[in-house]
Write an enzyme that holds these catalytic residues in place. Sequence first.
Site, PDB file in Angstrom:
ATOM      1  N   HIS A  87     -43.298  40.319  68.819  1.00  0.00           N
ATOM      2  CA  HIS A  87     -41.983  40.888  69.151  1.00  0.00           C
ATOM      3  C   HIS A  87     -41.971  42.329  68.653  1.00  0.00           C
ATOM      4  O   HIS A  87     -42.289  42.584  67.491  1.00  0.00           O
ATOM      5  CB  HIS A  87     -40.873  40.087  68.469  1.00  0.00           C
ATOM      6  N   ILE A  88     -41.594  43.273  69.516  1.00  0.00           N
ATOM      7  CA  ILE A  88     -41.541  44.665  69.069  1.00  0.00           C
ATOM      8  C   ILE A  88     -40.103  45.062  68.745  1.00  0.00           C
ATOM      9  O   ILE A  88     -39.156  44.655  69.415  1.00  0.00           O
ATOM     10  CB  ILE A  88     -42.163  45.642  70.090  1.00  0.00           C
ATOM     11  N   THR A  89     -39.977  45.864  67.692  1.00  0.00           N
ATOM     12  CA  THR A  89     -38.679  46.386  67.286  1.00  0.00           C
ATOM     13  C   THR A  89     -38.897  47.702  66.547  1.00  0.00           C
ATOM     14  O   THR A  89     -39.999  47.978  66.063  1.00  0.00           O
ATOM     15  CB  THR A  89     -37.917  45.376  66.398  1.00  0.00           C
TER      16      THR A  89
ATOM     17  N   ARG B 299     -30.351  40.461  81.713  1.00  0.00           N
ATOM     18  CA  ARG B 299     -30.821  39.233  81.079  1.00  0.00           C
ATOM     19  C   ARG B 299     -29.667  38.433  80.462  1.00  0.00           C
ATOM     20  O   ARG B 299     -29.785  37.224  80.277  1.00  0.00           O
ATOM     21  CB  ARG B 299     -31.885  39.568  80.017  1.00  0.00           C
TER      22      ARG B 299
ATOM     23  N   GLU C 234     -43.650  35.624  78.776  1.00  0.00           N
ATOM     24  CA  GLU C 234     -42.844  35.650  77.547  1.00  0.00           C
ATOM     25  C   GLU C 234     -42.718  34.272  76.896  1.00  0.00           C
ATOM     26  O   GLU C 234     -42.709  33.254  77.580  1.00  0.00           O
ATOM     27  CB  GLU C 234     -41.424  36.171  77.850  1.00  0.00           C
TER      28      GLU C 234
END
Length: 202
Positions: free
Chosen positions: A7-9, A48, A155
């Site tokens: 997960h990118i943040t 989404r 995903e």
Amino acid sequence: MTVSVSHITHIDNLVHIISEGCLWSDAKRIELGLVNQNIGYSHIKQRRLLRPVNVAAGGMIGQYVPFNFCPRSVMLYVIHRGHADFQGGQDRVLHLISDTETISLSNEHCFFTDIHADLDYAEQIDDFSRLSELDIQRIINEKYWQDFKEEKQAEFLAYESVQWHTVKRIGVRSQTVADDVNLLLQSAQHKPVVQVRPEWYY
């Protein structure tokens, strides 16, 4: 079968993630009124919030925390190039690494998709014996993905939240960012291993 997920943040979100004890979905974060440094496309995030999920806990995709099955995602390339909603580049973007089994043990409402979850024809799958159908080595982890952009964006999604203690590693682009992350982790009870992985970036 258990598979690594990422997960990118932005690093600016790390303090809030640690203090909340979890990664919240976009829908839950909005509900709670939490501040967030957005690095993704705002229009896709909005879409989404309205795209239905037919497995796991149901609801909408925006109610789930998204992970990719690889670092160096397609979205990170977009961030690297800059887009209308974020011009800060990739240097201070973190990869939070866990795996499907660890997350599923703390959240029973998970599923995965065969391509980008936002696409109408993405298959939503909560039978994890089917993870082997993803070609992780030859397609999803491929450095050059122009010929299978959708497949690379498969995903793994967890309903509402992912516990901070399930994050095993944090990948960063430089030692400078690693030092900054380690400083932020000093007061955290759970301290994932911080790794400098420039090959995970563009």
